[in-house]
Design an enzyme around this catalytic site. Structure first.
Site, PDB file in Angstrom:
ATOM      1  N   ASP A   1       0.829  -1.214   0.000  1.00 45.59           N
ATOM      2  CA  ASP A   1       0.000   0.000   0.000  1.00 45.59           C
ATOM      3  C   ASP A   1       0.860   1.260   0.000  1.00 45.59           C
ATOM      4  O   ASP A   1       1.963   1.274   0.543  1.00 45.59           O
ATOM      5  CB  ASP A   1      -0.911  -0.030   1.245  1.00 45.59           C
ATOM      6  CG  ASP A   1      -2.075   0.944   1.128  1.00 45.59           C
ATOM      7  OD1 ASP A   1      -2.406   1.340  -0.010  1.00 45.59           O
ATOM      8  OD2 ASP A   1      -2.648   1.304   2.166  1.00 45.59           O
TER       9      ASP A   1
ATOM     10  N   ASN B   1       1.129   3.438  -2.986  1.00 45.39           N
ATOM     11  CA  ASN B   1       1.577   3.884  -4.316  1.00 45.39           C
ATOM     12  C   ASN B   1       1.039   5.270  -4.660  1.00 45.39           C
ATOM     13  O   ASN B   1       1.761   6.125  -5.180  1.00 45.39           O
ATOM     14  CB  ASN B   1       1.085   2.919  -5.407  1.00 45.39           C
ATOM     15  CG  ASN B   1       1.717   1.544  -5.302  1.00 45.39           C
ATOM     16  OD1 ASN B   1       2.660   1.360  -4.541  1.00 45.39           O
ATOM     17  ND2 ASN B   1       1.205   0.591  -6.058  1.00 45.39           N
TER      18      ASN B   1
ATOM     19  N   HIS C   1       1.988   3.418  -9.123  1.00 46.36           N
ATOM     20  CA  HIS C   1       1.806   1.979  -9.366  1.00 46.36           C
ATOM     21  C   HIS C   1       2.977   1.419 -10.197  1.00 46.36           C
ATOM     22  O   HIS C   1       3.438   0.311  -9.972  1.00 46.36           O
ATOM     23  CB  HIS C   1       0.479   1.715 -10.090  1.00 46.36           C
ATOM     24  CG  HIS C   1      -0.727   2.097  -9.272  1.00 46.36           C
ATOM     25  ND1 HIS C   1      -0.882   1.732  -7.959  1.00 46.36           N
ATOM     26  CD2 HIS C   1      -1.834   2.836  -9.575  1.00 46.36           C
ATOM     27  CE1 HIS C   1      -2.028   2.214  -7.493  1.00 46.36           C
ATOM     28  NE2 HIS C   1      -2.621   2.894  -8.454  1.00 46.36           N
TER      29      HIS C   1
ATOM     30  N   SER D   1      -7.753  -5.561  -4.912  1.00 47.10           N
ATOM     31  CA  SER D   1      -8.805  -6.144  -4.063  1.00 47.10           C
ATOM     32  C   SER D   1     -10.153  -6.093  -4.772  1.00 47.10           C
ATOM     33  O   SER D   1     -10.341  -5.318  -5.730  1.00 47.10           O
ATOM     34  CB  SER D   1      -8.892  -5.381  -2.739  1.00 47.10           C
ATOM     35  OG  SER D   1      -9.533  -4.134  -2.919  1.00 47.10           O
TER      36      SER D   1
ATOM     37  N   ASN E   1     -11.278  -2.661  -4.996  1.00 48.24           N
ATOM     38  CA  ASN E   1     -10.558  -1.666  -5.801  1.00 48.24           C
ATOM     39  C   ASN E   1     -11.259  -1.311  -7.120  1.00 48.24           C
ATOM     40  O   ASN E   1     -10.916  -0.318  -7.764  1.00 48.24           O
ATOM     41  CB  ASN E   1      -9.108  -2.114  -6.085  1.00 48.24           C
ATOM     42  CG  ASN E   1      -8.200  -2.044  -4.875  1.00 48.24           C
ATOM     43  OD1 ASN E   1      -7.272  -2.841  -4.704  1.00 48.24           O
ATOM     44  ND2 ASN E   1      -8.422  -1.075  -3.996  1.00 48.24           N
ATOM     45  N   TRP E   2     -12.286  -2.100  -7.522  1.00 46.79           N
ATOM     46  CA  TRP E   2     -13.051  -1.744  -8.734  1.00 46.79           C
ATOM     47  C   TRP E   2     -13.754  -0.407  -8.539  1.00 46.79           C
ATOM     48  O   TRP E   2     -14.144   0.248  -9.506  1.00 46.79           O
ATOM     49  CB  TRP E   2     -14.109  -2.808  -9.053  1.00 46.79           C
ATOM     50  CG  TRP E   2     -13.555  -4.138  -9.435  1.00 46.79           C
ATOM     51  CD1 TRP E   2     -13.532  -5.247  -8.662  1.00 46.79           C
ATOM     52  CD2 TRP E   2     -12.954  -4.506 -10.684  1.00 46.79           C
ATOM     53  NE1 TRP E   2     -12.939  -6.292  -9.342  1.00 46.79           N
ATOM     54  CE2 TRP E   2     -12.582  -5.869 -10.584  1.00 46.79           C
ATOM     55  CE3 TRP E   2     -12.679  -3.831 -11.880  1.00 46.79           C
ATOM     56  CZ2 TRP E   2     -11.956  -6.559 -11.627  1.00 46.79           C
ATOM     57  CZ3 TRP E   2     -12.061  -4.521 -12.919  1.00 46.79           C
ATOM     58  CH2 TRP E   2     -11.705  -5.866 -12.774  1.00 46.79           C
TER      59      TRP E   2
ATOM     60  N   ARG F   1     -12.531   2.279  -7.623  1.00 50.32           N
ATOM     61  CA  ARG F   1     -11.664   3.425  -7.903  1.00 50.32           C
ATOM     62  C   ARG F   1     -12.062   4.080  -9.227  1.00 50.32           C
ATOM     63  O   ARG F   1     -12.793   3.478 -10.013  1.00 50.32           O
ATOM     64  CB  ARG F   1     -10.205   2.954  -7.968  1.00 50.32           C
ATOM     65  CG  ARG F   1      -9.745   2.507  -6.604  1.00 50.32           C
ATOM     66  CD  ARG F   1      -8.268   2.355  -6.531  1.00 50.32           C
ATOM     67  NE  ARG F   1      -7.885   2.058  -5.167  1.00 50.32           N
ATOM     68  CZ  ARG F   1      -6.662   2.114  -4.699  1.00 50.32           C
ATOM     69  NH1 ARG F   1      -5.670   2.454  -5.488  1.00 50.32           N
ATOM     70  NH2 ARG F   1      -6.410   1.829  -3.435  1.00 50.32           N
TER      71      ARG F   1
ATOM     72  N   ARG G   1       2.321  -4.941   5.978  1.00 48.70           N
ATOM     73  CA  ARG G   1       1.545  -3.917   5.276  1.00 48.70           C
ATOM     74  C   ARG G   1       2.336  -2.627   5.283  1.00 48.70           C
ATOM     75  O   ARG G   1       2.702  -2.113   6.341  1.00 48.70           O
ATOM     76  CB  ARG G   1       0.185  -3.659   5.927  1.00 48.70           C
ATOM     77  CG  ARG G   1      -0.599  -2.611   5.104  1.00 48.70           C
ATOM     78  CD  ARG G   1      -2.005  -2.363   5.566  1.00 48.70           C
ATOM     79  NE  ARG G   1      -2.665  -1.480   4.590  1.00 48.70           N
ATOM     80  CZ  ARG G   1      -3.927  -1.551   4.224  1.00 48.70           C
ATOM     81  NH1 ARG G   1      -4.712  -2.455   4.752  1.00 48.70           N
ATOM     82  NH2 ARG G   1      -4.429  -0.709   3.328  1.00 48.70           N
TER      83      ARG G   1
END
Ligand code: IPE
Ligand code: IPE
Ligand code: MG
Length: 266
Positions: free
Chosen positions: A28, A30, A45, A73, A76-77, A79, A196
């Site tokens: 995590d 980016n 990214h 994840s 994340n769709w 976004r 993480r």
């Protein structure tokens, strides 16, 4: 990164017991890395992909057997569509260009998650990449893509329900071990160490079942900056943990002494 830098040292076996067999990572930070430089999130990214190559090499060098990376994840769709599109393009480019490095270094690749949501092109590339590395045995790299821990448990329950209604299994036979065998991580030990980056202290629906007894390491370092030293720090922190699994510290110490005695008398 040059091909020489990408080379993992020849298949490290019998690692130090202080080295985790399985490391799971939420990569995590980016977006924040890019924003702090006045760049677009996708630049973060892209830079993050370099850290992916680095951690694969470092894990192989230290004899880690399983490395599982959270790439995208199920949440994340949500976004912005442009970011999702660019992330998919980056995923395709990694699948096309980076497989040779895995093949050369004996790394077996598996992609896990609800892959139905990906287009035909990505599904074909995933199959091809997995097949090309299928016989490799130095380290298993698992990429979690469109993955969610709740989805994983749900799909395992669906499989068990189907087997139960067809008479293949009896509902009484369903126990923790059988459920584990229907998760996408079947065949892998549970993660020993979870890392993480990016400062948040949450699991974000990653391997929620499998992390039940994992040592959890959180660092503020943003993923594109996660260096060889940061990785070494995480391993050093892990080596100092006493994994009790519900027992007392005294029990763990006497168990370790017994093991040492039986090794000496061999
Ligand atoms: C993690 O970095 C990568 C993915 C979720 C794909 P982020 O994109 O979440 O970065 P931050 O948290 O916004 O900085
Ligand atoms: C978790 O990061 C998912 C990946 C790294 C792929 P997020 O940045 O999406 O997590 P939240 O939304 O902040 O919890
Ligand atoms: Mg994030």
């Amino acid at each position: 990164m040059s091909p020489v830098e990408n080379k993992i040292s020849p298949c490290v076996k019998n690692p130090d017991p202080a080295i985790p067999r399985h490391i799971a990572v939420i990569m995590d930070g980016n977006g924040r890395w890019a924003k702090s430089r006045g760049q677009s999130r996708i630049m973060g990214h892209r830079k993050g992909a370099e850290s992916v190559r680095r951690i694969i090499r470092l894990s192989g060098d230290r004899g880690v057997e399983y490395l599982t990376l959270f790439a995208f994840s199920s949440e994340n769709w949500q976004r912005p569509p442009r970011e999702v599109k660019l992330l998919m393009e980056l995923f395709i480019s990694v699948l096309e260009k980076d497989i040779d490095i895995l093949v050369e270094n004996g790394v077996r690749l598996r992609i896990v998650g609800d892959l139905k949501r990906f287009g035909n092109r990505i599904c074909k590339l995933i199959k091809k990449a997995e097949l090309r590395t299928a016989s490799n045995s130095c380290m298993q790299l698992t990429i979690a893509a469109n993955y969610g821990g709740r989805w994983d448990i749900t799909q395992a329950c669906q499989q068990l329900a189907a087997k139960s209604s067809s008479g293949e299994i009896n509902p009484d036979e369903i126990n923790e071990e059988l459920l584990s065998r229907h998760l996408v991580t079947d065949g892998m030990p549970d993660p020993d160490l979870f890392i993480r980056t990016g400062g948040e202290k949450r699991i974000s629906n990653f391997l929620i079942w499998q992390l039940a007894y994992t040592e959890l390491y959180f660092t503020d370092v943003l993923w594109p900056d996660f260096s060889k030293q940061n990785f070494a720090d995480a391993l050093q922190w892990f080596a100092k943990r006493e994994r009790r699994f519900g027992k007392t510290s005294e029990q763990i110490l006497s168990q370790a002494l017994d093991n040492r005695h039986s090794e000496v008398s061999k």
